[in-house]
Design a protein around this motif. Structure first.
Motif: not given
Length: 560
Positions: A221, A224, A239, A241-243, A245-248, A251
């Motif tokens: 993760y 940021s 937030r 983010t899952r690295t 998939t880019g899914e947040v 937040t």
């Protein structure tokens, strides 16, 4: 030099501390730096400012950082009775242990000495021959290399298999610098300090690993955020983010009023405002279950939530009948899903509420208390790192006045969420009843500096005021009690303590008015049902409450 004290061994060169049994203790860099400062200055009183200046040079930090480091050191040293690091009231702290120094060995760390053999055990074994030593060393080296290969393969497999559940490995998190477009007005410095403190606190959480921002692509993760300063407030948006998939996955917005007179407090609250919910989210991800689906098509987690909501709704009107209905609902649901910790927490909390509200018959009360403890212990076995379970057990132990155990469990809650102000509050309550008023005051004030969650702010302010009263400092107690009442004016207990503060300041009219307000909010109150139970309380605490009892009676609280 190796520094030895109380059976411990501190190696400054290797930055390690070993317990008497040889086990290495893991410390954050700042905590280790503070320990070194104590050990190299035995017997000398170190002020709070001196400690902060030495450990955080040229960085503005609040006292919460200092208290956290001292708590970690005491926990590692087993200094529950505060005999190694002692508070010197109004001055600071002093390290009381005798310290000896000797040269550190170079190269590979020496093995532990062989066990001593008594004379009765027979003659000593002859030394091993040089050739046999060589053979033993060779076999040991082969074994070590083989073990290293195996561990390496395990690490590679875990790193290369992101599909593994987080509970089966240690998730890694990269904390990126908090961004700001405002280079003026102190926003850049605030953002940099927030980043450092957020990463520092996350790094002390037991079951995660914080990696450098440069390694963010390899992290599970990435955290940021952005910071903006307006004329009246600080505004932060963070937030995670899952690295892969880019899914947040998380937040939160955090805001705080700009107050140039106490930037340290604002920084603590902004960091805690981000860190507290972030730690809860990380903990929930690590402890997540794959819930089975019921015949009706709902997950057991969803079913449990419905039962908990229905049970809670059934006791909105407090009565024995509604309480019994709620208990039956939760017991039935937990019987069908015994490993559901949410149900366990809800049922244990309900049973403790029944004990405190006298909804059980006297003969049933002890059984209900034992049942709640058994339920929570089972939940801890199922999820030993779950913050909600640890928090519930921490509260339970405080409610039954088991203060030594509660200190351990509440501190463990902080191991998974360093910003958990309710756990700090319960640590403070245990310290209070143990007669350690200065430490309780520090715990409550640290909870206030974090202010997480804000809905509970009135409680730590109330407890600061109560602690000052126990220290016979009514003038210091008054503003904290007034602030607590301003937030939550409907608490009768707050007004009772306010009446004691006015009595201590020789203002009888104000004391009586405050007590009248308390009695209007809590009709039927008397001396027997407003005081904390004395079970396991320190004689120091009991002695300190005597003048408060007299103040309550003088202001009009009935004795019976």
């Amino acid at each position: 030099m190796l520094l030895r004290f109380a059976g411990f061994e501190l190696d400054r060169q290797r930055a390690t501390l070993r317990r008497p049994v040889g086990e290495a203790v893991k410390f954050r860099p700042k905590t280790l730096a503070m320990l070194v400062l104590f050990v190299t200055n035995p017997g000398r009183v170190l002020s709070k400012q001196e400690l902060m200046d030495a450990v955080w040079p040229n960085v503005h930090v609040g006292e919460d950082s200092l208290f956290q480091c001292i708590r970690e050191i005491r926990t590692a040293l087993g200094d529950d009775r505060r005999q190694l690091i002692r508070v010197v009231s109004g001055s600071g702290y002093v390290f009381e242990a005798e310290v000896s120094a000797e040269p550190a060995t170079c190269g590979v760390e020496a093995p532990s000495p062989a066990p001593r053999i008594s004379k009765e055990a027979g003659p000593a074994v002859d030394p091993v021959s040089p050739w046999r030593q060589f053979g033993l060393r060779r076999r040991a080296m082969v074994a070590i290399v083989g073990l290293g290969v195996i561990l390496g393969l395990v690490i590679v497999a875990m790193t290369a298999a992101p599909g593994l559940p987080l509970a089966a490995r240690t998730p890694s998190i990269a904390v990126m610098p908090i961004a700001t477009s405002d280079e003026n007005g102190g926003a850049a410095a605030m953002a940099a300090n927030m980043t450092t403190r957020l990463a520092d606190r996350l790094a002390q959480i037991d079951n995660i690993r914080v990696v450098a921002p440069q390694s963010r692509q390899q992290a599970d993760y990435v955290v940021s955020g952005e910071l903006r300063k307006t004329e009246r407030s600080w505004e932060t948006q963070a937030r995670m983010t899952r690295t892969a998939t880019g899914e947040v996955v998380w937040t939160v917005p955090v805001s705080g009023v700009v107050d140039e007179s106490d930037l340290g407090l604002q920084q603590s609250r902004l960091v805690a405002g981000v860190g507290y919910p972030l730690a809860l989210r990380i903990n929930a991800l690590i402890n997540a279950d794959t819930q089975p689906v019921t015949p009706e098509g709902r997950s057991s987690a969803g079913s449990a939530k419905v039962v908990i909501e229905q049970a809670t709704a059934s006791i909105t009107q407090t009565s024995r009948e509604r309480f019994a209905t709620a208990q039956s609902m939760l017991e039935k649901a937990l019987g069908e899903d015994p490993d559901n910790v949410d149900l366990a927490i809800a049922l244990a909390a309900l049973q403790m509420r029944g004990v405190q509200m006298v909804w059980y018959d006297p003969a049933e009360s002890a059984a209900a208390e034992a049942s709640a403890e058994s339920i929570l212990k089972r939940a801890l076995r199922v999820k030993p790192s779950s913050i909600p379970v640890l928090d519930a057990y921490c509260r339970f132990l405080n409610a039954i006045n088991e203060f030594t155990e509660s200190l351990v469990v509440c501190a463990r809650t902080l191991n998974f969420n360093p910003w958990h102000a309710p756990a700090l509050t319960h640590i403070g309550l245990a310290q209070l009843q143990a007669g350690r008023f200065e430490e309780a005051l520090a715990s409550f004030k640290q909870a206030d500096r974090y202010d997480t969650p804000q809905v509970s702010r009135w409680t730590w302010q109330l407890n600061v005021g109560m602690t000052y009263l126990l220290m016979s400092r009514s003038e210091d107690a008054l503003p904290w009690l007034k602030k607590s009442i301003a937030i939550t004016p409907a608490s009768g207990r707050s007004h009772m303590l306010l009446s004691a503060a006015y009595t201590g300041l020789n203002q009888p009219a104000e004391a009586k008015a405050a007590m009248d307000k308390a009695m209007a909010l809590r009709p039927g109150s008397n001396l027997g049902n407003v005081l904390l139970p004395p079970k396991n309380a320190s004689p120091v605490f009991i002695k300190a409450t005597e003048w408060i009892v007299k103040a309550f009676l003088a202001a009009g609280l009935p004795e019976h």
